[in-house]
Design a protein around this motif. Structure first.
Motif, mmCIF file in Angstrom:
data_model
loop_
_atom_site.group_PDB
_atom_site.id
_atom_site.type_symbol
_atom_site.label_atom_id
_atom_site.label_comp_id
_atom_site.label_asym_id
_atom_site.label_seq_id
_atom_site.Cartn_x
_atom_site.Cartn_y
_atom_site.Cartn_z
ATOM 1 N N ARG A 137 0.838 -1.200 0.000
ATOM 2 C CA ARG A 137 0.000 0.000 0.000
ATOM 3 C C ARG A 137 0.874 1.250 0.000
ATOM 4 O O ARG A 137 0.528 2.251 -0.612
ATOM 5 C CB ARG A 137 -0.919 -0.005 1.218
ATOM 6 C CG ARG A 137 -1.924 -1.154 1.216
ATOM 7 C CD ARG A 137 -2.884 -1.043 2.371
ATOM 8 N NE ARG A 137 -3.815 -2.154 2.405
ATOM 9 C CZ ARG A 137 -4.770 -2.296 3.317
ATOM 10 N NH1 ARG A 137 -4.913 -1.376 4.266
ATOM 11 N NH2 ARG A 137 -5.575 -3.342 3.292
ATOM 12 N N ALA A 138 1.975 1.184 0.757
ATOM 13 C CA ALA A 138 2.915 2.314 0.801
ATOM 14 C C ALA A 138 3.965 2.111 -0.291
ATOM 15 O O ALA A 138 4.757 1.176 -0.234
ATOM 16 C CB ALA A 138 3.574 2.397 2.178
ATOM 17 N N ARG A 139 3.974 3.016 -1.292
ATOM 18 C CA ARG A 139 4.872 2.837 -2.436
ATOM 19 C C ARG A 139 5.640 4.110 -2.762
ATOM 20 O O ARG A 139 6.228 4.236 -3.828
ATOM 21 C CB ARG A 139 4.077 2.409 -3.668
ATOM 22 C CG ARG A 139 3.359 1.091 -3.518
ATOM 23 C CD ARG A 139 2.492 0.807 -4.744
ATOM 24 N NE ARG A 139 3.248 0.871 -5.977
ATOM 25 C CZ ARG A 139 3.945 -0.143 -6.492
ATOM 26 N NH1 ARG A 139 3.972 -1.304 -5.848
ATOM 27 N NH2 ARG A 139 4.618 -0.006 -7.613
ATOM 28 N N ARG A 140 5.691 5.054 -1.838
ATOM 29 C CA ARG A 140 6.298 6.351 -2.135
ATOM 30 C C ARG A 140 7.817 6.243 -2.227
ATOM 31 O O ARG A 140 8.464 5.675 -1.352
ATOM 32 C CB ARG A 140 5.918 7.353 -1.031
ATOM 33 C CG ARG A 140 6.395 8.765 -1.292
ATOM 34 C CD ARG A 140 5.915 9.692 -0.199
ATOM 35 N NE ARG A 140 6.377 11.052 -0.416
ATOM 36 C CZ ARG A 140 6.114 12.062 0.407
ATOM 37 N NH1 ARG A 140 5.381 11.859 1.481
ATOM 38 N NH2 ARG A 140 6.584 13.264 0.142
ATOM 39 N N ASP A 141 8.369 6.799 -3.292
ATOM 40 C CA ASP A 141 9.825 6.911 -3.482
ATOM 41 C C ASP A 141 10.542 5.561 -3.456
ATOM 42 O O ASP A 141 11.675 5.464 -2.972
ATOM 43 C CB ASP A 141 10.440 7.824 -2.415
ATOM 44 C CG ASP A 141 9.855 9.226 -2.446
ATOM 45 O OD1 ASP A 141 9.517 9.688 -3.550
ATOM 46 O OD2 ASP A 141 9.739 9.843 -1.373
ATOM 47 N N LYS A 143 10.839 3.470 -6.295
ATOM 48 C CA LYS A 143 11.104 2.982 -7.651
ATOM 49 C C LYS A 143 12.518 2.436 -7.781
ATOM 50 O O LYS A 143 12.732 1.339 -8.324
ATOM 51 C CB LYS A 143 10.868 4.107 -8.657
ATOM 52 C CG LYS A 143 10.992 3.674 -10.109
ATOM 53 C CD LYS A 143 10.635 4.809 -11.058
ATOM 54 C CE LYS A 143 10.736 4.355 -12.514
ATOM 55 N NZ LYS A 143 10.374 5.455 -13.460
ATOM 56 N N THR A 175 15.088 4.459 5.979
ATOM 57 C CA THR A 175 13.842 3.938 5.421
ATOM 58 C C THR A 175 14.173 3.240 4.110
ATOM 59 O O THR A 175 14.985 3.728 3.327
ATOM 60 C CB THR A 175 12.836 5.067 5.174
ATOM 61 O OG1 THR A 175 12.525 5.697 6.409
ATOM 62 C CG2 THR A 175 11.553 4.530 4.550
ATOM 63 N N ASP A 244 1.909 1.019 7.658
ATOM 64 C CA ASP A 244 0.771 0.251 7.152
ATOM 65 C C ASP A 244 0.763 -1.147 7.765
ATOM 66 O O ASP A 244 1.688 -1.934 7.565
ATOM 67 C CB ASP A 244 0.820 0.142 5.622
ATOM 68 C CG ASP A 244 -0.465 -0.438 5.068
ATOM 69 O OD1 ASP A 244 -1.387 0.341 4.784
ATOM 70 O OD2 ASP A 244 -0.557 -1.680 4.950
#
Length: 314
Positions: A137-141, A143, A175, A244
């Motif tokens: 669900r958490a996919r920020r930064d 890639k 992180t 999450d």
């Protein structure tokens, strides 16, 4: 599952149809607790210092009971009469067995055959990595970290789950992307950090999910409503926190699945029935430890006893 009921001097305890319910006696039937069995950590029969016998109900999350008292780390006690101890022991065993069943992972799915990578402009692309990261669900930064994971996994391992989490010493202080494969636990930082942390699954004894308290404090010093994963290797604990709970739960289950799978492979390959039995006991101990039914001190003591019983064991 049929409903089983135990009436005590202070409460009515019901188990069945996937739920555990505690009611106050009387015509109103006030519900003190009504939760799915999957929300339970454990249930145990205990004799207190005042010689009273109680059933203690531990919840996995700091969910307040209907009286408003948080149940995390503080079990809900159900007082029972002395003559009801045999019946209480039976329902406690039944509930704990149901708890274990809810935590099991179907080993027939997914197919754990590592897929052949497809090559694109950015390098190799693995279908198992794509499936695992798509569930996050958490996919920020993330890639670049996902691209690095595609390159890190080997042809001998299958990626089970991934989550964006924050590492705590000794696993680091960044992180990043935490990935669980059938062979390793991998942590790939997000940003400028140029390191990765890995831990082979054979040295892992289990993992558990931690949840921050309502006041924002927890064993991992994470924020309000944050969750975390603690991974044990027998001598130290690696801690990761995230925002999450669904992602965190999947990572915890994947670690324990990989550990149980490793133990099961050892058990089936041993020719000596005595050794196979010891491995089965070890697998059960790891599973109970991962569910919090056996604490760290008990796990260390029982685990050493099992390992020393193996042929040529130290």
């Amino acid at each position: 599952m049929d409903i089983v009921e135990l009436r005590t001097p202070t409460a009515i305890l019901r188990h069945g149809r996937g739920r555990l319910t505690v009611l106050r006696p009387g015509s109103d039937g006030e519900r003190v607790l009504d939760v799915p069995v999957s929300d339970l950590l454990k249930v145990r029969l205990n004799r207190r210092a005042d010689d009273a016998v109680v059933i203690e109900i531990y919840l996995r999350y700091p969910t307040p009971v209907l009286t408003g008292v948080p149940a995390d780390r503080t079990p809900l006690p159900v007082l029972i009469a002395e003559h009801d101890v045999p019946a209480a022991a039976g329902i406690v065993d039944r509930i704990n067995a149901h708890i274990l069943t809810t935590q099991r992972i179907d080993v027939a799915a997914p197919d754990l055959q590592p897929p052949v990578p497809a090559w694109g402009r950015g390098g190799p692309m693995r279908a198992d990595v794509d499936r695992a990261t798509d569930r996050m669900r958490a996919r920020r930064d993330v890639k670049q970290a996902i691209a690095a994971l595609h390159r890190c996994v080997t042809s001998d391992e299958y990626v089970l789950e991934t989550a964006v989490m924050t590492a705590h010493p000794p696993a680091g202080a960044d992180t990043g992307l935490l990935a669980v494969t059938t062979e390793r636990l991998l942590f790939i930082p997000i940003g400028e950090s140029r390191y990765a942390h890995e831990l082979p699954i054979p040295v892992v004894t289990g993992a558990r999910t931690t949840v921050a308290s309502a006041t924002g404090s927890s064993e991992m010093t994470v924020g309000r409503d944050s969750t975390g994963v603690e991974v044990h290797d027998g001598s130290r604990t690696l801690r990761f926190s995230g925002a999450d709970r669904a992602d965190t739960e999947r990572v915890t289950c994947a670690v324990n699945f990989a550990v149980r799978r490793e133990s099961a492979d050892g058990a089936t390959s041993a020719a000596d029935p005595g050794v196979a039995q010891l491995y089965s006991e070890w697998e059960l101990l790891v599973e109970r430890h991962s569910l919090g039914m056996v604490d760290d001190a008990q796990f260390q003591r029982y685990g050493r006893g099992i390992l020393r019983s193996l042929p040529d064991g130290n």
